[in-house]
Design an enzyme around this catalytic site. Structure first.
Site, PDB file in Angstrom:
ATOM      1  N   THR A 574       0.830  -1.218   0.000  1.00 40.86           N
ATOM      2  CA  THR A 574       0.000   0.000   0.000  1.00 40.86           C
ATOM      3  C   THR A 574       0.864   1.268   0.000  1.00 40.86           C
ATOM      4  OG1 THR A 574      -0.146  -0.355   2.370  1.00 40.86           O
ATOM      5  CG2 THR A 574      -2.037  -0.979   1.065  1.00 40.86           C
ATOM      6  N   ASP A 575       0.166   2.406  -0.148  1.00 40.28           N
ATOM      7  CA  ASP A 575       0.878   3.691  -0.218  1.00 40.28           C
ATOM      8  C   ASP A 575       0.920   4.378   1.142  1.00 40.28           C
ATOM      9  OD1 ASP A 575       0.953   3.480  -3.072  1.00 40.28           O
ATOM     10  OD2 ASP A 575      -1.159   3.979  -3.060  1.00 40.28           O
ATOM     11  N   SER A 600       1.273   8.616   4.998  1.00 35.58           N
ATOM     12  CA  SER A 600       0.621   8.570   3.700  1.00 35.58           C
ATOM     13  C   SER A 600       1.672   9.012   2.692  1.00 35.58           C
ATOM     14  CB  SER A 600      -0.574   9.517   3.692  1.00 35.58           C
ATOM     15  OG  SER A 600      -1.045   9.633   2.388  1.00 35.58           O
ATOM     16  N   ARG A 601       2.062   8.097   1.799  1.00 37.08           N
ATOM     17  CA  ARG A 601       3.208   8.400   0.950  1.00 37.08           C
ATOM     18  C   ARG A 601       2.862   9.301  -0.221  1.00 37.08           C
ATOM     19  NH1 ARG A 601       3.901   2.667   1.610  1.00 37.08           N
ATOM     20  NH2 ARG A 601       4.894   2.460   3.632  1.00 37.08           N
ATOM     21  N   VAL A 602       1.609   9.309  -0.653  1.00 36.22           N
ATOM     22  CA  VAL A 602       1.294  10.110  -1.838  1.00 36.22           C
ATOM     23  C   VAL A 602       0.199  11.147  -1.610  1.00 36.22           C
ATOM     24  CG1 VAL A 602       2.034   8.436  -3.555  1.00 36.22           C
ATOM     25  CG2 VAL A 602      -0.264   8.294  -2.648  1.00 36.22           C
TER      26      VAL A 602
END
Ligand code: ATP
Ligand code: MG
Length: 737
Positions: A574-575, A600-602
């Site tokens: 997951t991101d 939350s990477r994006v």
């Protein structure tokens, strides 16, 4: 002599004993007899006694609560309603079955009439037989060798051919079949073995089986297809039945034998929802098969000499040795707008008792994820309405954000709030319940209906009471439904609740299919399974319609262990993840998000400028607060600076608390968190953040309309509007002082 002496001595001794010890012996025996008699009397008395009646203790009753009698009556009434419903459903099914039977019988007689009408006065049989050469011509025009036949020929050097008809066939027809099938093997070698048989069950027409492939031009096959077409729509009233019948008779009058080509196999063994079969030479992975009893299954294992499939329904009705046929398509589910507001099972059948589902489109449950060129970066926010998430772990459309935590930490609550917050935002929501209790799913549906969210939501339920196979395919089915909307250019939010249970279901299936097990007994391809599922979430490029699927998979951990096998797998796919902690939950910090471990990477790319600025300082402030809190827990003396930081941190933590079903608008979140992080709430007493929050929103809504408008349309983090915001907040603080 000696013996005489002994006898006399013995008699003297006995006489002496009787003389002196008689009284003692009598006493001894009488006391024993008395005790025995007393015991017997007591037993008799007890037996005759009637047991005292048990008196139920009386509990003080809650005046608010309905009395036990009322509750019982209510339960009884509910039970009766359920019974009546069940009886009605049974009646409908029965009517349906009867109509099909009736239709079948009529079909036969009407077909005879129709054929007679076509061929004049001749008897039916001979006219039907007159059709045979033409039918055979058509069949022989279609026969071919499949890859499965070639493989069989390579190993066995013979191909079995069966020609079946309702009555004895003419020799010339048999010769033609023999010649044509032998000619088929001219190029590949080997020989054929022809068997000709009769089966009155076929009613009329011809059936030729070569290897596993059947070329079926019989009336029975035609009936089978007709029955399936009727089965697609329920027949619930007499009028509807008449309509179906009329349509059917129309078809029968114009009846021309058609050839249906399919492949057959045989059931070898059935157990635990898994079926092993042979035959079905050219079957594909993921294809649907149909058993004689009408149940369906999906092929999950193809070996050299047997095929393994999982069964969707009741496997008790499947007999070993019975026939199984290829349906000719990969497992798919119905898709479309008609599904909105409905609860369906893993294969798309409605289970909410709200009637028939009128859908025409279907999509395969397994589908390739969009390629790189078809995707666009995540740049639009998907607001969950939860302050802690939108500020600290923002989610963008097309993102995959994992919700992870121990049991009962509010995982489902977050997902449901995110769904509620999509109201009026043109986002379709899909909630996939895997391995949950039926009551929990019913409760979720009630909640969504209560808050008006069901009209844009689909619930896919593979309950704990269902088979592992349905739990395994449920998330794939949900994703197929989501893809339909995504490719139509719409945004979708899909929740998989939860993937831990999905992994367990897949492990069960894999073990039953005798696949080698790996770490924690999970099969080796469990990572591939989840990545293949989650890769299908995407934000499509403008050329592809610009639709998106945002996924919120849920994983349950054991004692907060996020380094276990399945959690680490899904974290890496997951991101980002939202990590929920039971300790925080029990402290009252709800939603119990651990800010340090959640990322939350994006999603940051999709945040508004103000929120971005606020969240940057928020993270550092909260990290500082946590550190200081741990540090100062032991000592009571703290300096002024530390006290201030602790106070501000405590206010921030309190501001991040939020009740269930209360999604907050984006501008309110930004305003609140800005105010708190800039210290405008520092003078508030502990526990007073709720009142502060409400007062803040009221103040802005009533007196600061232009600023509210600016906040809604996205305020710039460095412009003059920010100064105006600070000034307004200053006035608000003065007003509260
Ligand atoms: P499970 O592991 O059983 O699936 P879960 O992690 O999904 O549990 P929930 O069922 O969402 O947890 O919530 C557990 C309990 O916590 C519920 O009773 C719910 O009402 C309560 N709860 C969850 N979030 C909040 C909240 N923000 N405020 C108050 N109560 C909450
Ligand atoms: Mg849950």
């Amino acid at each position: 002599m000696k013996i005489l002496y002994v006898c006399i001595n013995f008699a003297l001794l006995a006489g002496l004993i009787v003389l002196f010890a008689r009284k003692t012996i009598v006493k001894l025996f009488s006391s024993r007899r008395k005790a025995i008699n007393e015991a017997l009397d007591e037993a008799q008395r007890l037996e005759e006694m009637t047991p005292p009646e048990l008196v139920e203790p009386e509990f003080p009753q809650d005046p608010e609560a309905p009395s036990a009698a009322v509750a019982e009556e209510q339960a009884l009434a509910e039970g009766k309603v359920a019974q009546v419903r069940e009886a009605q459903a049974r009646e409908c099914r029965e009517l349906h079955r009867v109509m099909i039977e009736k239709a079948k019988r009529q079909f036969y007689s009407v077909m005879q009439d129709a054929v007679r009408a076509c061929f004049g006065e001749e008897p039916y049989l001979s006219r039907m037989r007159a059709l045979e050469p033409k039918l055979l011509e058509e069949i022989l025009g279609q026969i071919h060798l499949t890859p499965g036949d070639m493989a069989y020929l390579r190993h066995h050097d013979v191909l079995y051919v069966t020609l079946t008809s309702a009555w004895p066939l003419g020799e010339d027809l048999v010769h033609r079949v023999d010649a044509a099938t032998t000619a088929l093997l001219d190029t590949v070698g080997g020989k054929t073995s022809l068997w000709v048989r009769e089966d009155p069950e076929l009613i009329g027409g011809l059936r030729l089986r070569i290897g596993d492939t059947v070329y079926d031009g019989t009336v029975t096959e035609e009936l089978y297809h007709f029955e399936r077409s009727i089965n697609r729509e329920p027949v619930t009233s007499d009028e509807e039945a008449q309509e179906v019948l009329a349509e059917f008779l129309g078809k029968a009058r114009t009846y021309q034998p058609k050839i249906h080509v399919y492949q057959l196999g045989r059931v070898m063994q059935v157990s635990d929802g898994i079926c092993w079969m042979d035959g079905l030479a050219d079957i594909m992975y993921g294809e649907v098969v149909e058993f004689e009893c009408g149940e369906r299954g999906m092929v999950l294992d193809i070996q050299r000499d047997r095929i393994g499939c999982v069964i969707f329904g009741e496997y008790e009705n499947i007999e070993s040795g019975s026939r199984v046929r290829r349906v000719g398509r990969i497992a798919s589910v119905p898709v479309g707008d008609a599904l909105l507001g409905r609860v369906v099972d893993a294969i798309g059948n409605p289970v909410d008792g709200e009637g028939y589902l009128y859908v025409t489109d279907r999509r395969p449950i397994e589908c390739r994820a969009p390629g790189i060129l078809d995707r666009a970066p995540v740049d639009r926010p998907l607001h969950t309405g939860i302050k802690a998430i939108d500020a600290l772990v923002p989610i963008g459309k097309g993102q995959r954000e994992l919700i992870i935590g121990d049991r009962q930490t509010g995982k489902t609550a977050i997902a449901l709030d995110a769904i509620l917050n999509q109201k009026g935002k043109d986002t379709v929501c899909i909630y996939v319940a895997i391995g949950q209790k039926e009551t929990s799913v019913a409760e979720i549906k009630d909640r969504l209906t209560q808050y008006g969210a069901m009209e844009y939501t689909i619930i896919v339920a593979a309950n704990a009471s269902g088979s592992a196979a349905t739990q395994y395919i449920a998330p794939f089915s949900g994703t197929a439904m989501a893809e339909y909307f995504m490719h139509a250019g719409r945004d979708v939010l899909i929740v998989y609740d939860d993937l831990s249970k999905h992994a367990v279901a897949y492990r069960e299936l894999s073990l039953l299919l005798h696949r080698p097990s790996g770490r924690e007994a999970y099969p080796g391809d469990i990572f591939y399974l989840h990545s293949r599922l989650l890769e299908r979430s995407a934000h499509l490029s403008e050329e592809q319609g610009g639709g998106s699927i945002t996924a919120l998979p849920i994983i349950e951990t054991l004692a907060g262990d996020i380094s276990a096998y399945i959690p680490t797998n899904v974290i890496s796919i997951t991101d980002g993840q939202i990590f929920l902690e039971s300790e925080l939950f029990h402290e009252g910090q709800r939603p119990a998000i651990n800010v340090g471990l959640s990322v939350s990477r994006v999603g940051g790319a999709a945040q508004t400028k103000l929120m971005k600025q606020v969240s940057a300082s928020l993270r550092t402030n909260l990290a500082q607060y946590r550190e200081l809190k741990d540090f100062t827990q032991l000592g009571s003396d703290v300096d002024e600076d530390t006290r201030k930081t602790l106070n501000a941190g405590a206010h921030l933590m309190e501001a991040l608390q939020q009740g269930r079903y209360q999604p907050l608008e984006d501008w309110k979140q930004a305003l609140l968190l800005f105010a708190v992080s800039e210290g405008y709430a520092d003078d508030e007493p502990a526990g007073g953040m709720g009142a502060f929050e409400q007062a803040l929103y009221d103040f802005f809504e009533q007196t600061q309309q232009p600023l509210v408008y600016a906040l809604k349309s996205g305020i710039k983090a460095d412009g003059s509007e920010l100064e105006q915001l600070r000034a307004a907040l200053g006035r608000f603080r003065q007003a509260r002082a």
